[in-house]
Every structure is written in structure tokens, then in C-alpha cells.
Design an enzyme around this catalytic site. Structure first.
Site, PDB file in Angstrom:
ATOM      1  CB  ALA A  15      -0.886  -0.008   1.230  1.00 21.52           C
ATOM      2  N   GLY A  43       0.626  -5.005   0.830  1.00 16.68           N
ATOM      3  CA  GLY A  43      -0.633  -5.009   0.101  1.00 16.68           C
ATOM      4  C   GLY A  43      -0.525  -5.707  -1.246  1.00 16.68           C
ATOM      5  CD  GLU A  58      -2.173  -7.457   3.153  1.00 18.65           C
ATOM      6  OE1 GLU A  58      -1.733  -6.338   2.807  1.00 18.65           O
ATOM      7  OE2 GLU A  58      -2.739  -7.641   4.227  1.00 18.65           O
ATOM      8  CD  GLU A  71       2.017  -5.614   5.647  1.00 19.07           C
ATOM      9  OE1 GLU A  71       2.860  -6.483   5.977  1.00 19.07           O
ATOM     10  OE2 GLU A  71       1.267  -5.743   4.672  1.00 19.07           O
TER      11      GLU A  71
HETATM   12  N1  DAK Z   1       4.622   3.089  -0.837  1.00 23.96           N
HETATM   13  C1  DAK Z   1       5.038   4.241  -1.395  1.00 23.96           C
HETATM   14  N2  DAK Z   1       6.184   4.363  -2.078  1.00 23.96           N
HETATM   15  C2  DAK Z   1       6.943   3.263  -2.196  1.00 23.96           C
HETATM   16  C3  DAK Z   1       6.591   2.019  -1.633  1.00 23.96           C
HETATM   17  C4  DAK Z   1       5.353   1.951  -0.945  1.00 23.96           C
HETATM   18  N3  DAK Z   1       4.903   0.832  -0.422  1.00 23.96           N
HETATM   19  N4  DAK Z   1       7.567   1.137  -1.914  1.00 23.96           N
HETATM   20  C5  DAK Z   1       8.489   1.785  -2.643  1.00 23.96           C
HETATM   21  N5  DAK Z   1       8.117   3.057  -2.804  1.00 23.96           N
HETATM   22  C6  DAK Z   1       8.823   4.113  -3.523  1.00 23.96           C
HETATM   23  C7  DAK Z   1      10.063   4.529  -2.766  1.00 23.96           C
HETATM   24  O1  DAK Z   1       9.737   5.464  -1.753  1.00 23.96           O
HETATM   25  C8  DAK Z   1      10.900   5.132  -3.887  1.00 23.96           C
HETATM   26  O2  DAK Z   1      10.381   6.417  -4.177  1.00 23.96           O
HETATM   27  P1  DAK Z   1      11.369   7.675  -4.415  1.00 23.96           P
HETATM   28  O3  DAK Z   1      12.213   7.753  -3.203  1.00 23.96           O
HETATM   29  O4  DAK Z   1      12.148   7.286  -5.646  1.00 23.96           O
HETATM   30  O5  DAK Z   1      10.437   8.814  -4.625  1.00 23.96           O
HETATM   31  C9  DAK Z   1      10.564   4.251  -5.086  1.00 23.96           C
HETATM   32  O6  DAK Z   1       9.326   3.598  -4.750  1.00 23.96           O
HETATM   33  C10 DAK Z   1      11.608   3.189  -5.367  1.00 23.96           C
HETATM   34  O7  DAK Z   1      11.860   2.490  -4.154  1.00 23.96           O
HETATM   35  P2  DAK Z   1      13.333   2.175  -3.621  1.00 23.96           P
HETATM   36  O8  DAK Z   1      14.259   3.252  -4.016  1.00 23.96           O
HETATM   37  O9  DAK Z   1      13.206   1.842  -2.184  1.00 23.96           O
HETATM   38  O10 DAK Z   1      13.683   0.886  -4.492  1.00 23.96           O
HETATM   39  P3  DAK Z   1      14.611  -0.326  -4.077  1.00 23.96           P
HETATM   40  O11 DAK Z   1      14.710  -1.171  -5.279  1.00 23.96           O
HETATM   41  O12 DAK Z   1      15.846   0.149  -3.429  1.00 23.96           O
HETATM   42  O13 DAK Z   1      13.766  -1.133  -2.980  1.00 23.96           O
HETATM   43  C11 DAK Z   1      11.832  -2.185  -2.074  1.00 23.96           C
HETATM   44  C12 DAK Z   1      12.589  -1.731  -3.352  1.00 23.96           C
HETATM   45  C13 DAK Z   1      10.459  -2.678  -2.495  1.00 23.96           C
HETATM   46  C14 DAK Z   1      12.595  -3.320  -1.413  1.00 23.96           C
HETATM   47  C15 DAK Z   1      11.712  -0.984  -1.097  1.00 23.96           C
HETATM   48  O14 DAK Z   1      11.211   0.134  -1.843  1.00 23.96           O
HETATM   49  C16 DAK Z   1      10.797  -1.254   0.047  1.00 23.96           C
HETATM   50  O15 DAK Z   1      11.135  -1.992   0.982  1.00 23.96           O
HETATM   51  N6  DAK Z   1       9.631  -0.593   0.007  1.00 23.96           N
HETATM   52  C17 DAK Z   1       8.659  -0.668   1.063  1.00 23.96           C
HETATM   53  C18 DAK Z   1       7.917  -1.923   0.951  1.00 23.96           C
HETATM   54  C19 DAK Z   1       6.937  -2.038   2.038  1.00 23.96           C
HETATM   55  O16 DAK Z   1       7.197  -1.790   3.218  1.00 23.96           O
HETATM   56  N7  DAK Z   1       5.754  -2.445   1.653  1.00 23.96           N
HETATM   57  C20 DAK Z   1       4.671  -2.647   2.603  1.00 23.96           C
HETATM   58  C21 DAK Z   1       3.959  -1.360   2.737  1.00 23.96           C
HETATM   59  S1  DAK Z   1       2.739  -1.443   3.953  1.00 23.96           S
HETATM   60  C22 DAK Z   1      -4.539  -1.386   4.128  1.00 23.96           C
HETATM   61  C23 DAK Z   1      -4.335  -2.315   3.231  1.00 23.96           C
HETATM   62  C24 DAK Z   1      -3.093  -2.712   2.967  1.00 23.96           C
HETATM   63  C25 DAK Z   1      -2.065  -2.185   3.631  1.00 23.96           C
HETATM   64  C26 DAK Z   1      -2.301  -1.262   4.565  1.00 23.96           C
HETATM   65  C27 DAK Z   1      -3.540  -0.860   4.800  1.00 23.96           C
HETATM   66  N8  DAK Z   1      -5.860  -1.011   4.478  1.00 23.96           N
HETATM   67  C28 DAK Z   1      -6.864  -1.809   4.026  1.00 23.96           C
HETATM   68  C29 DAK Z   1      -6.036   0.098   5.253  1.00 23.96           C
HETATM   69  C30 DAK Z   1      -0.768  -2.602   3.288  1.00 23.96           C
HETATM   70  C31 DAK Z   1       0.265  -2.048   3.857  1.00 23.96           C
HETATM   71  C32 DAK Z   1       1.495  -2.156   3.167  1.00 23.96           C
HETATM   72  O17 DAK Z   1       1.610  -2.672   2.104  1.00 23.96           O
END
Ligand code: DAK
Length: 674
Positions: A448, A494, A497, A519
Site C-alpha cells: 500500500a 498489500g 495481499e 508491515e
Molecule cells: N509506498 C510508497 N512508495 C513506495 C513504496 C510503498 N509501499 N515502496 C516503494 N516506494 C517508492 C520509494 O519510496 C521510492 O520512491 P522515491 O524515493 O524514488 O520517490 C521508489 O518507490 C523506489 O523504491 P526504492 O528506491 O526503495 O527501491 P529499491 O529497489 O531500493 O527497494 C523495495 C525496493 C520494495 C525493497 C523498497 O522500496 C521497500 O522496501 N519498500 C517498502 C515496501 C513495504 O514496506 N511495503 C509494505 C507497505 S505497507 C490497508 C491495506 C493494505 C495495507 C495497509 C492498509 N488497508 C486496508 C487500510 C498494506 C500495507 C502495506 O503494504
């Protein structure tokens, strides 16, 4: 070894031309295809150009070693897989040839006549032209079906944008292969209809002309106009500076004079540009860090004129139907790194954009006012700029989530558009199944959108969002038709999911890191069904480990634990289409996620090292998994939504989200267990 994709095998790639862009194109192929043992051959008639090109390419590879982008042995391997030669016969055996010679039609035709004699009739032939239509370039080929244009952007080895221009003779499967192939090797391909200059160059070159007109009209000198242009169009550097940096004046002059014939009479070579070309002079532009003063009244006039020109050029392109608003926004923002035009017009109001275009037309009547722009303004609605693309391909509804700059992260807009795509799939009886994928080769969906979620301040906001999101995602589960996730890259949070809401999932073979529920890194629990579907799909032990530690798993492990149904060699989308049809016809069945309470749901989970993660958040995650498993999936999802909202009552939630937003994904949040 070779690179095989959609049944086509690439052993050797030929690049013709060792000038400005050829070596950069070759370097991109080398980076992407060296791991498959593919050879790259660069051919040029000029020895000096070959030496220069080779020097430039090797220097970039060495720089990659210094920056840590490649290990030294990989760099050596890459260098051993490239040849610079004046011997055209070395193109023999090439499976793909990209011509990047001078923009000169007779020369290009001559080259392709020669190439066609050397390579197999099935070898794909592309011309990296920036203007010329494929029908003209390939007119003399015997086998035209395998030919098309591909327009790279500076710097070609790093700029992911690429225009793909099939001609009227290009076979549909070749065009489709080329689009998918470039996406698989890390580009952001956008299909553009065949018209002189394609989509981007009328913008790039037209804006230079608009800047010259501002100077000619006495609105400012070239430094001032360049400064205002970069500010009012969101450009990193102004058009004059960009032309100095790329040596682009002669090409632009030629392009503008041709556009006068093929596009409209506004395009022309202004005298000032002609002089610069004749005298080989650069524009006078601001120095690095130099502040250029522009009186506010002049700035306003210049900005309005340039924005009017910009909107006129891009909306005229819609009239000619060579590109869509969504594709154009992606292409311009990546290729030229400037404000995407249609989102930009939406932010000003389409009516205001029309006013600017009409004012421009009044001053320069040769630039028409686009019919599509007038209609859009009359509708009172903003332009559609989609992050979720939908295509009906025969009996399959094909959904692509496309936000490559955010790794396809899911925000409210994406969910809304996903819902709309599900509406179509559900209601169209001809559609028998769905395929969902992410754009690019890096991520299916990286989760997400954390930046959007970080804006919530109240638990109720988060809980409400959770319900909206769960509704949109469970639409896929409840389509009444099979949905297959073509997991083209990382599926995190997400993303994982969303994929679990599909009937089946296929992913590329050999990915060291494919899936994760990270998360807890952010002071969150999964909120889109992860705490409910993951244990039901892979069992409690693996699910609890993934959810409580945030550790990602490989594609092999995902297959072993049943998170994905297949690892695929080659194109996951193609395989997902096959599987979707097999599921729809009943030829194949897969294990579905249990919708009722789990009879063997445990009362506790084994002890596990959760590292630096928050004990407070872990408690909520464990509660969601254990209590949810004893309920129906539907009730479990409601419980998860409530507990997701409860994350916002903790201090660790603020710490986790703040750390991501301020320090990026890799920073470890200093949780306090409250
Ligand atoms: N959201 C927003 N931006 C994201 C992102 C995300 N989940 N994941 C990556 N990006 C963005 C980064 O901020 C970066 O943006 P800039 O800095 O260039 O502006 C760009 O994508 C490229 O990312 P990286 O530079 O980090 O790229 P790398 O190859 O170095 O790393 C990575 C890729 C996927 C390993 C890393 O970006 C990473 O760990 N990202 C976070 C992944 C993460 O934590 N995902 C889970 C998010 S929490 C809900 C439903 C669902 C959810 C929540 C609520 N409700 C129903 C309410 C789900 C929650 C989640 O998914």
C-alpha cells in the site's frame, strides 16, 4: 545460454551506429542480457566512432564498478560480451537489430537493405529513429512484419522511457513481443501511433520553438526564458540548456521544418535557431547555480505562453489519436522529466488550460485549438489519467497496475480504478477470467502507498480506509470468474495481499526475493487480509514468521509453501493468460483459500525472534491471526480492519511510518514497544 521470452530466443543483439546513442543502447542490452550470455555487437563504418563508443561504454562500466552497481567480475563479463566492429557480417545470427545511425532516411533504408541480407527473416529489426515513420524507413524490406521503430531517450542506458512505434506493416505479435520484451528488460515502453516525430519530439522541439518565440517577442532574453520555462513546466533544465547539453539544435531544426509539413504550420524553424545551427553556437543560458532575475509581469507572460504551447501541442496529439492521456503523462514525466501534461492541466483546471491554448492560438493562429481539449473542457471533467490500465483481450480482462515510480504501490486512486476494472469484468459475459499484473520488471506491487497512509492521524481514519481497501481487493476474490496474478516482480505487503485475493499466482523463476509482509517495519499489521489469507494459504508457521519478522521469501520458497502456484521461465503474463483460460474452462483446478473457520486453528504461536520490531504491534498481529482463524474469512477480515486501526493508538505506528517517509524503506525504525 540465451534469453528466451514468449517463445523467442535471443542469443545476439546487433546495434548499428557507434555515435551519440548507439553505445548507450548497447550498454542497456549488456546490463540486462549479459546474465543470459547474450552477445552484443556494435557496428559502425567509422573506426574512430567505434573506438570512441567503446571507450565511452567501458568507462561507464568501470564507473558502475566504482559505484558498486556491478561487481568487478560482472563488469569483466560484460566487457567480454560486447564487440565493436566495422564488419557488418558480424550481425549474422543476430536475433534483434537496433539501428541507431544518423536521422537520414536514405541511409537508414540502405542499412536495412544490407542487414536484411545478413540476418534471418524472423530477426526483429528496429530503428531508433526520433521522428521517421516505420512505413518510410522499412519501405524496401522484403519482410516488413518484423520491423518497427523504437525511440530511446537520453541517457539510453538509464532513462527507462521508450516509445515503441509499430507501422502499418508491423505484425501484431511482433509489436506485442517488443512491448513485453522491453518491459521485461527494465524499460517503460509506451506504444505510440506512427506519425512524424511520434509523441515526444513535437513537445521537446516545439517547446524550444515556443521559447525562441518568447525571446523574439521581447518577453525576455534566452537566460530569462530558459529559467521561467524550467520553473513553469517543472523541467530540471530549460529547453535552451537541454539543447546545449545534447547538441540538439540541428536535429530540432530539421524536425521543426518537417513538422511544418506533417503536423501543422505553427512548427517552423525560427531564424534565431537557424543562425545557431549555421554558426554552431550554443544558446546563452544560466550558469550552474546562477540566479536569473525575471520581473514578475514578464514571468507571468512567458509562463502563460509556454504553458499554452505545451497544452496545445499535447492535446493536438490526442486529436491525431496516436497516444492516450495516461500513456502520454507517463512518457513525458519519465522521458523528459517534466510535469506530466494532463495531470498538470487537471491541477490548473481543464477550462484554464483551454484558455491558455486559445490565447496562444490567437497569437499564433497556425497552432490549432484541439477538438478533444474543447470537448474535455466542455464536459467539466478532468482528463482521465489512469494508474490502472484495463484491456479486454478476447475472453480475458487484463489489468495492469502502473505506477512505476512508486513500484506500483496501491493508493486510493488505484483502488478506485481497480474497482472500475472489476465492474467491467464482472458485467461482461464474454470475459471468462481476469489477469492482474504490475508494470515493469521490478515490482508487482510494493505494498500500500505508505506515503498516503502516513497522513492518517486517527484510528477511525485507518479503519475506514481498511474497509474501502478490503472491499476493492475482495472484488477480485468475488468476481465469480478466475483471476490470476501475473506476479512480475516483488509482491510486498498489500501487493502480496492483492495477489492472495486472486485464484492463482504465477511468478518468475529464481527470484531471490519475491514476497513479503513487511508491515511491522512500519509499525503496522497487514490490513488487506494478510493476517487472514496468508495462514490459510501457507499455514501458521510460515505465515507467522513472515508477518512477525517482515522477512521476505524467494520465489522457490513461495512455491514450496503454496503462496504461488508456479514459477515461470519467460513471460509471466503470457503464462497467466494460459492459466486463467485453463481455470475458466475447468481444465485446471487450484487449491482455494478456506472461507470458513480453520478447524485446526492453533491457540498460540511458537516463540519467535521478532528482532527490533515493536512488541505492541506484534501483539495485534498475533491476535489478528489467532482469533481470525477461528472465524469465517469475512469476519476475520473485519477483525483485521479493527486491529489495523488500533495500530494508530500506538506510538510505534507513528515512529514506523515517520521513519519510512523521512529516511526511506531501508531505515530501521527505533520502536519503543508502546
Ligand atoms: N509506498 C510508497 N512508495 C513506495 C513504496 C510503498 N509501499 N515502496 C516503494 N516506494 C517508492 C520509494 O519510496 C521510492 O520512491 P522515491 O524515493 O524514488 O520517490 C521508489 O518507490 C523506489 O523504491 P526504492 O528506491 O526503495 O527501491 P529499491 O529497489 O531500493 O527497494 C523495495 C525496493 C520494495 C525493497 C523498497 O522500496 C521497500 O522496501 N519498500 C517498502 C515496501 C513495504 O514496506 N511495503 C509494505 C507497505 S505497507 C490497508 C491495506 C493494505 C495495507 C495497509 C492498509 N488497508 C486496508 C487500510 C498494506 C500495507 C502495506 O503494504
Amino acid at each position: 545460454m540465451a534469453f528466451s521470452f514468449r517463445g523467442y530466443t535471443i542469443n545476439k543483439v546487433g546495434v548499428i551506429g557507434s555515435g551519440q546513442i548507439g553505445p548507450d543502447i548497447a550498454l542497456h542490452f549488456l546490463k540486462a542480457l549479459y546474465p543470459y550470455g547474450v552477445q552484443v555487437v556494435v557496428v559502425d563504418v567509422a573506426e574512430e566512432a567505434l573506438q570512441k563508443g567503446k571507450g565511452k561504454l567501458f568507462k561507464k562500466v568501470d564507473k558502475g564498478v566504482e559505484s558498486g552497481a556491478f561487481k568487478p567480475d560482472r563488469a569483466e563479463g560484460m566487457k567480454s560480451h560486447i564487440t565493436f566492429t566495422s564488419d557488418y557480417s558480424q550481425l549474422k545470427g543476430a536475433d534483434l537489430v537496433v539501428e541507431a545511425a544518423t536521422e537520414d532516411l536514405p541511409l537508414k533504408r540502405r542499412i536495412f537493405r544490407q542487414v536484411e541480407e545478413l540476418v534471418a527473416p524472423t530477426t526483429i529489426l528496429t530503428s531508433n529513429s526520433s521522428h521517421l515513420e516505420p512505413e518510410k524507413i522499412f519501405a524496401e524490406l522484403l519482410h516488413k512484419g518484423r520491423s518497427l521503430c523504437t525511440h530511446y531517450f537520453f541517457p539510453a542506458e538509464r532513462n527507462p522511457a521508450i516509445e515503441i512505434i509499430p507501422g502499418k506493416d508491423t505484425a501484431a505479435d511482433v509489436a506485442e513481443f517488443t512491448m513485453r520484451f522491453y518491459e521485461a528488460i527494465g524499460k517503460f515502453p509506451v506504444k505510440v501511433g506512427s506519425r512524424y516525430g511520434y509523441a515526444v519530439d513535437p513537445v521537446f522541439e516545439g517547446l524550444l520553438l515556443a521559447c525562441v518565440q518568447c525571446v523574439d517577442a521581447g518577453l525576455g532574453d534566452s537566460k530569462q526564458v530558459d529559467t521561467v520555462a524550467s520553473k513553469c513546466l517543472g523541467l530540471r533544465v530549460g529547453p535552451f540548456t537541454a539543447h546545449n547539453l545534447t547538441g540538439g539544435n540541428p536535429i530540432t531544426a530539421h524536425g521543426l521544418s518537417e513538422m511544418n509539413e506533417w503536423l501543422n504550420k505553427w512548427f517552423r524553424v525560427p531564424e534565431r535557431l537557424r543562425q545557431m545551427v549555421d554558426t554552431k553556437t550554443d544558446w546563452e543560458v544560466p550558469g550552474r547555480g546562477e540566479t536569473v532575475e525575471v520581473p514578475p509581469d514578464k514571468e507571468k507572460l512567458i509562463a502563460e505562453e509556454l504553458q499554452g504551447a505545451y497544452f496545445a501541442i499535447v492535446s493536438d496529439m490526442l486529436d491525431s489519436k496516436i497516444i492516450t492521456t495516461s500513456d502520454f503523462d507517463l512518457l513525458i514525466s519519465v522521458a523528459l522529466d517534466m510535469k506530466p501534461p494532463f495531470t498538470f492541466m487537471n491541477s490548473l483546471g481543464v477550462g484554464k488550460a483551454l484558455e491558455l491554448v486559445e490565447a496562444f492560438h490567437k497569437k499564433y493562429p497556425d497552432m490549432p485549438v484541439s477538438r478533444t481539449l474543447k470537448e474535455q473542457a466542455a464536459s467539466g471533467k478532468p482528463w482521465d489519467v489512469l494508474d490502472v490500465l484495463f484491456e479486454k483481450r478476447g475472453d480475458i480482462g487484463f489489468i495492469t497496475i502502473r505506477r512505476p515510480k512508486a513500484l506500483n504501490a496501491l493508493n486510493s486512486k488505484v483502488f478506485k480504478e481497480l474497482n472500475a476494472a472489476c465492474d467491467i469484468i464482472e458485467s461482461d459475459p464474454e470475459i471468462k477470467a481476469a489477469v492482474v499484473t504490475g508494470f515493469g520488471n521490478k515490482a508487482f506491487v510494493a505494498g500500500a502507498d505508505i506515503k498516503e497512509m502516513a497522513g492518517f492521524t486517527e484510528p477511525t481514519q485507518a479503519e475506514k480506509f481498511c474497509h474501502v481497501v478490503q472491499h476493492a481487493s475482495t472484488r477480485l476474490e468475488k468476481l465469480g470468474k478466475p483471476a490470476v496474478a501475473a506476479v512480475n516482480g516483488l509482491m510486498f505487503g498489500g501487493g502480496c495481499e492483492l495477489a492472495m485475493c486472486c485464484t492463482a499466482r504465477v511468478a518468475p523463476k529464481g527470484m531471490k526475493m519475491l514476497a513479503g509482509q513487511p508491515e511491522v517495519n512500519l509499525g503496522l499489521i497487514p490490513g488487506m487480509g494478510g493476517t487472514q489469507r496468508l495462514p490459510r494459504l501457507v499455514g501458521f508457521e510460515k505465515a507467522a514468521e513472515m508477518i512477525r519478522t517482515a522477512n521476505p521469501i524467494s520465489s522457490a520458497a513461495a512455491l514450496q509453501h503454496g503462496l504461488i502456484n508456479e514459477e515461470v521461465d519467460g513471460d509471466v503474463v503470457q503464462r497467466a493468460f494460459e492459466l486463467a483460460r485453463e481455470l475458466a474452462s475447468g481444465k485446471t483446478t487450484v487449491k482455494l483459500i478456506e472461507k470458513g473457520p480453520l478447524p485446526d486453528a492453533p491457540d498460540s504461536l511458537p516463540d519467535i525472534d521478532i528482532g527490533h520490531h515493536s512488541r505492541a504491534i506484534d501483539k495485534l498481529a498475533v491476535q489478528a491471526m489467532l482469533e481470525g482463524a477461528k472465524m469465517t474469512l469475512e469476519k476475520g477480515l473485519l477483525l483485521e480492519a479493527y486491529l489495523f486501526g488500533q495500530c494508530w493508538t500506538t506510538e510505534d505506528n507513528r515512529i514506523g511510518l515517520k521513519t519510512f517517509v523521512e529516511q526511506g524503506a531501508r531505515a530501521k525504525a527505533p520502536f519503543v514497544n508502546r
